[in-house]
Design an enzyme around this catalytic site. Structure first.
Site, PDB file in Angstrom:
ATOM      1  N   HIS A  73       0.836  -1.214   0.000  1.00  0.00           N
ATOM      2  CA  HIS A  73       0.000   0.000   0.000  1.00  0.00           C
ATOM      3  C   HIS A  73       0.870   1.263   0.000  1.00  0.00           C
ATOM      4  CE1 HIS A  73      -3.856  -2.112   0.822  1.00  0.00           C
ATOM      5  NE2 HIS A  73      -3.071  -2.970   1.440  1.00  0.00           N
ATOM      6  N   ASN A  87     -10.229  -2.879   2.505  1.00  0.00           N
ATOM      7  CA  ASN A  87      -9.933  -2.860   1.069  1.00  0.00           C
ATOM      8  C   ASN A  87     -11.221  -2.622   0.281  1.00  0.00           C
ATOM      9  OD1 ASN A  87      -7.165  -3.344   1.218  1.00  0.00           O
ATOM     10  ND2 ASN A  87      -7.390  -5.567   1.057  1.00  0.00           N
TER      11      ASN A  87
END
Ligand code: HDD
Length: 689
Positions: free
Chosen positions: A73, A146
């Site tokens: 990420h 997510n």
């Protein structure tokens, strides 16, 4: 910027103004700098002197500007906003944030891709992170999710392997931000528990149109606990106000060239323009009895509960209404952690979640360099906080007195005692009756209830429209075509035969391979009732809100038509960009000059949701020789977008192979046509698997 009035700097000291009325430039010691252009030399052409502390300090600080990027990420974009509760949930949870209808709680939300580095692009096929830090009155709660409601693996033990396999390959250092390579698919093929999430990642969920048009999910089953200590299981959902939208794969690929920052820019600009991105928070609430009745384990993060089985209750909304002031200080330094919960919210035994509870706190120490990262303004709670943790690198707090331990009786000497625990209001872990599994032997095993790896993957595939199924098959063909190890391709296909014979044979056909034998499945594959909520195309909204129309014009374009079109787009809640061969303005039919937002070659149509072409006959004739113009309309057609045209521009459309029909209209009907994509057109522009 000129600033005549003394201004507070971040450090709190007052900036004075210099003789010209600007804020004073100083060293970090506060010494005024007289010359920020030249280093100190011995003679005009002589050597630079070591004693130049202004130069040394400046270069020293510059040399240390970077910090390690996130292991996963790394590339992200964020914004400030608030959460507003619709109704009190006090019967379900004691969490302060869920008590009073109408109350707003500040928050900071960061979206991200997973595999690429911080400087990679926004639109590869990937999962997107969706992390929200709520600054509640009882401390920070981080919901670190997510845009896909399930995960690749069931146990945190496998996370480093998963991440190593998807990141660039260890010896060659590529590919960057891509799952289409040997090591990822090797891992996937050997870990059938990845099947369900692979379906999602290979679907159009992996190539969203914008952050604003994706859903978010907390994934794990969490617990809400009320004031009486009663626990309710919960799965968190974020539903975007604009509905779901994705790109098509060819468009996503071309976007990587057209604009690396496509999603970051969209988030930033929509907030600057006042059209604030918004999501509703939903909860699937259920009890132990319901959990026991489901044909899968709610502690298994590779499974979801269909919304048709446990409905999503909408409880509030998140609005992102302020861009960060400083990317590094806020977006880069923000430190999310799933272990950050508040009284009334608790964990379950999901083994993936349990591993996460350690990892995030730990990684921040190596990323941000000190155990005091929680003192950074973006990470600090907005409610009072205090304890006896002391010292450490970069301690910014100046503690008073002697009380740095507890218990103490310093009050008897009239001294401050420091903070004390809160037996009634403080956080207490849910202490419900442990079930038998929790009392068993110590075992390194997967529970039998986690063994079904294919039924949910099949459910997902069967819940898609025919067009979406074709996209999944084509995406897998693309990915596996980049896999050089034939045995890996075969093993993936052998697994997919358990998900769907239709999917497996389409992929085999697309690759030109024979179907291998079906892989054995540890558990009988079940047919579940398809769920419409899993499809993007079944959940799209026909609207221009949040969409941008590209309008191609050139000298002489019809001024009335342009003005009318702009008005209609605005009225429908959309925005527009004017594109022209020359960027310095265009002279229209009425001799007025109009500003241009983008030059044709650098502003391809994939940047827009729909396009309109307003050209004179002469301009059309000229642009028939311009590949960028032909490509502009050809791509819009190929990416299934609405195309509006002035009659004079038709030869350009014809040369680009655009066929009149649904979604290809005159300007009169264009705005209503521009509110959606034309998936029915797809078989005429590309051969899908
Ligand atoms: Fe993770 C970052 C989401 C499993 C270890 N993760 C990270 C971020 C998101 C997620 C959105 C970025 C946060 C930000 O914007 O700063 N991760 C998930 C989800 C998971 C998940 C939804 C499964 C349901 N993660 C997971 C596991 C582990 C980690 C199983 C390790 C055991 N994740 C990390 C990390 C990161 C991270 C290494 C990298 C940077 C950071 O934490 O702050 O600790």
């Amino acid at each position: 910027m000129k600033n005549k009035t003394p201004k507070k700097s971040q450090g709190g000291e007052t900036h004075q103004t210099n003789e010209n009325g600007y804020e004073m430039l100083t060293t970090n010691q506060g010494v005024q700098i007289s010359d920020n252009q030249n280093s100190l030399k011995s003679g005009a052409r002589g050597p630079v002197l070591l004693e130049d502390f202004v130069l040394r300090e400046k270069i020293f600080h510059f040399d240390h500007e970077r910090i390690p990027e996130r292991i996963v990420h790394a590339r992200g974009s964020a914004a400030h906003g608030y959460f507003e509760l619709y109704e009190s949930l006090s019967d379900i949870t004691s969490a302060d944030i869920f008590q009073r209808a109408g109350e707003k709680t500040p928050l900071f939300t960061r979206f991200s891709t997973v595999a690429g580095g911080a400087g990679s692009v926004d639109t590869p096929r990937d999962v997107r992170g969706f992390a929200v830090k709520f600054y509640t009155k009882e401390g920070n709660w981080d919901l670190v999710g997510n845009n896909i409601p399930v995960f690749f693996i069931q146990d945190a033990m496998k996370f480093p392997d998963l991440v190593h396999s998807v990141k660039m390959e260890a010896d060659r250092g590529y590919p960057q931000a891509a799952s289409a390579h040997d090591t990822f698919w090797d891992f996937v093929s050997l870990m059938p528990e990845t099947s369900h999430m692979i379906m999602w990642a290979m679907s159009d969920r992996g190539i969203p149109r914008s952050f604003r048009t994706m859903e978010g999910f907390g994934i794990h089953t969490f617990r809400l606990v009320n004031a009486k200590g009663k626990s309710t299981f919960v799965k968190f959902h974020w539903k975007p106000k604009l509905g779901l939208q994705s790109t098509v794969w060819d468009e996503a690929l071309k976007l990587q060239a057209a604009d690396n920052d496509y999603h970051r820019r969209d988030l930033y600009e929509s907030i600057e323009q006042g059209s604030y991105p918004e999501w509703e928070l939903g909860m699937q609430l259920f009890d132990q009895r319901k959990a026991d009745s489901l044909p899968f384990d709610v502690l298994d993060p590779t499974k979801l509960i269909p919304e048709e089985v446990v409905p999503v209750r909408i409880v509030g909304r998140m609005v992102l209404d302020r861009n960060p002031d400083n990317f590094f200080s806020e977006t880069e330094q923000v430190a999310y952690c799933p272990a950050n919960v508040v009284p009334g919210i608790d964990f379950t035994n999901d083994p993936l979640l349990q591993g996460r509870l350690f990892s995030y706190l730990d990684t921040q120490k190596s990323r941000l360099g000190t155990a005091n990262f929680n003192q950074l303004p973006i990470n600090a709670p907005k409610c009072p906080f205090g304890n006896f943790q002391r010292d450490g690198m970069m301690q910014t707090q100046v503690f008073k007195g002697r009380a740095n331990y507890e218990p103490n009786s310093l009050n008897m000497a009239n001294e401050e005692t420091g903070p004390r625990e809160c037996p009634v209001t403080g956080f207490r872990s849910f202490s419900g009756r442990p079930d038998q599994d929790e009392q068993g032997d110590r075992l390194r095993i997967r529970p039998e209830s986690f063994a079904d790896h294919y039924s949910h993957a099949r459910l997902f595939y069967q819940s898609q429209t025919a067009n979406e199924q074709a996209h999944i098959a084509s995406a897998i063909v693309f990915e596996l075509s980049k896999v050089t190890l034939a045995h890996v391709r075969a093993r993936v296909l052998a697994n997919f035969r358990n998900v769907s014979e239709d999917l497996a044979s389409r992929v085999a056909n697309g690759l030109g391979m024979a179907l291998p034998n079906k892989a054995p499945s540890a558990h009988p594959v079940q047919d579940m009732k398809p769920s419409d909520a899993l499809s993007i195309q079944k959940n799209m909204k026909e609207t221009l809100e949040g969409r941008c129309v590209g309008i191609l014009i050139a000298d002489g374009s019809d001024a009335n038509a342009l003005t009318k079109l702009k008005k209609e787009i605005k009225k429908a809640g959309g925005s527009f960009n004017v594109v022209a061969p020359k960027v310095n303005g265009v002279v229209l039919s009425d001799k007025t000059s109009v500003a241009v937002d983008g030059q044709l070659a650098g502003t391809p149509s994939q940047l827009f949701d729909a396009v309109a072409v307003i050209l004179t006959q002469a301009a059309t004739t000229q642009l028939l020789k311009e590949a960028a113009a032909i490509q502009w309309v050809m791509d819009a057609f190929g990416h299934l977008k609405a195309i509006g045209y002035a009659e004079e521009a038709l030869p350009l459309l014809e040369k680009a192979g655009v066929v009149k029909g649904e979604g290809v209209t005159t300007l009169r009907d264009f705005v209503s046509a521009s509110m959606k994509r034309y998936f029915n057109r797809e078989p005429s522009v590309r051969i899908l698997a």
